[in-house]
Design an enzyme around this catalytic site. Structure first.
Site, PDB file in Angstrom:
ATOM      1  N   CYS A  79     -33.058  -5.528  26.788  1.00  0.00           N
ATOM      2  CA  CYS A  79     -34.075  -6.375  27.411  1.00  0.00           C
ATOM      3  C   CYS A  79     -34.907  -7.119  26.355  1.00  0.00           C
ATOM      4  CB  CYS A  79     -34.925  -5.531  28.356  1.00  0.00           C
ATOM      5  SG  CYS A  79     -35.658  -6.504  29.652  1.00  0.00           S
ATOM      6  N   HIS A 169     -31.862  -2.012  31.520  1.00  0.00           N
ATOM      7  CA  HIS A 169     -32.395  -0.773  30.934  1.00  0.00           C
ATOM      8  C   HIS A 169     -31.537   0.417  31.353  1.00  0.00           C
ATOM      9  CE1 HIS A 169     -36.393  -2.339  29.676  1.00  0.00           C
ATOM     10  NE2 HIS A 169     -36.134  -3.230  30.604  1.00  0.00           N
ATOM     11  N   GLU A 171     -31.723   3.174  29.854  1.00  0.00           N
ATOM     12  CA  GLU A 171     -32.529   4.354  29.484  1.00  0.00           C
ATOM     13  C   GLU A 171     -33.451   4.831  30.605  1.00  0.00           C
ATOM     14  OE1 GLU A 171     -33.101   1.309  28.598  1.00  0.00           O
ATOM     15  OE2 GLU A 171     -35.260   0.965  28.539  1.00  0.00           O
TER      16      GLU A 171
HETATM   17  N1  GLN Z   1     -40.009 -10.030  30.036  1.00  0.00           N
HETATM   18  C1  GLN Z   1     -40.004  -9.329  28.782  1.00  0.00           C
HETATM   19  C2  GLN Z   1     -39.989 -10.296  27.606  1.00  0.00           C
HETATM   20  O1  GLN Z   1     -39.752 -11.438  27.786  1.00  0.00           O
HETATM   21  C3  GLN Z   1     -38.821  -8.399  28.691  1.00  0.00           C
HETATM   22  C4  GLN Z   1     -38.911  -7.362  29.776  1.00  0.00           C
HETATM   23  C5  GLN Z   1     -38.372  -6.035  29.400  1.00  0.00           C
HETATM   24  O2  GLN Z   1     -38.103  -5.722  28.235  1.00  0.00           O
HETATM   25  N2  GLN Z   1     -38.274  -5.203  30.401  1.00  0.00           N
HETATM   26  O3  GLN Z   1     -40.217  -9.905  26.505  1.00  0.00           O
END
Ligand code: GLN
Length: 195
Positions: A79, A169, A171
Site C-alpha cells: 500500500c 494489506h 498483514e
Molecule cells: N492512502 C495512503 C497513501 O496514499 C495509503 C493507504 C494505505 O497504506 N493503507 O499514502
C-alpha cells in the site's frame, strides 16, 4: 536470516505479527542507528506515504535504504509502501525511493469504495485474502516488471527483481502466504549472495 521492518508510521505491527507467526527473526527500523544491523529483507508497511516519506528524510534513513534496495536487498512494499517504491505517481508530484519501474495512482479507488475485501489469485502464491484500505493501484508496469495480481482488471501486485509491491494489506488478514513467499525471496537472495 533477519528482516527489517520500517516502523516510523503505519501498519508495521501487523507485519511483525505475520513474521512472528512464521517464526522469522526481525527488528524495527526507527532511527539511523538501527541501520547498523545486518538484514536480509525489508518491509515497507502501509500507512501514509507522505508522512513516511518525510520521516525517512528527517530521520536520515532514506539514502541508506534506497542504496540497499538498488543493490538488490529484497523489499516488500504494501500500500503506502508500494507508493514509496514507485518510480512515478500519476496524481502526486512526489517520488520517494523510485526504484520500482511502475506508475502508481494514490487513493485510486476514490472515496466511495475506499476500503474493501476480496480473494484473488497472486502468481506463485495462489488465492489469498486481500484487504484494500484507501489503496493505490499500478497504472503502468514498466519493462521487466512482472504483474502478479489483478483485481477487476487493475494491477494490484508486481514483482521487479527482488522488489515486491502490492496495493493491498495481507498483514491484516489471517493468511501468511504472501509473507512466506517474501521470506523465500529473502532466503534465495541471501544464498545467492553467499556464493
Ligand atoms: N492512502 C495512503 C497513501 O496514499 C495509503 C493507504 C494505505 O497504506 N493503507 O499514502
Amino acid at each position: 536470516m533477519r528482516i527489517a521492518v520500517l516502523a516510523v508510521q503505519g501498519a508495521f505491527a501487523e507485519h511483525e505479527n505475520m513474521l512472528s507467526l512464521l517464526g522469522a527473526d526481525f527488528f524495527e527500523i526507527r532511527q539511523k542507528k538501527d541501520l547498523e544491523q545486518q538484514f536480509d529483507g525489508l518491509i515497507l508497511p502501509g500507512g501514509e506515504s507522505t508522512v513516511m516519506g518525510k520521516l525517512l528524510q528527517e530521520l536520515d534513513l532514506f539514502d541508506t535504504l534506497q542504496a540497499k534496495i538498488k543493490e538488490g536487498l529484497p523489499v516488500l512494499g504494501t500500500c503506502a509502501g508500494l507508493i514509496l517504491l514507485a518510480e512515478k505517481l500519476s496524481n502526486d508530484e512526489n517520488v520517494y525511493f523510485g526504484t520500482l519501474p511502475v506508475t502508481v495512482r494514490r487513493n485510486a479507488y476514490g472515496r466511495q469504495l475506499s476500503s474493501f475485501y476480496v480473494e484473488e489469485e497472486v502468481t506463485g502464491i495462489g488465492t489469498i485474502p486481500m484487504a484494500f484500505i484507501r489503496a493505490p493501484y499500478v497504472e503502468r508496469a514498466g519493462e521487466g516488471t512482472e504483474i502478479i495480481a489483478r483485481v477487476d482488471g487493475n494491477i494490484v501486485g508486481v514483482r521487479y527483481g527482488n522488489q515486491l509491491g502490492i496495493s493491498f494489506h495481507p498483514e491484516v488478514t489471517s493468511c501468511t502466504k504472501l509473507h512466506q513467499y517474501f521470506l523465500e525471496m529473502c532466503r534465495l537472495a541471501k544464498n545467492c549472495a553467499a556464493r
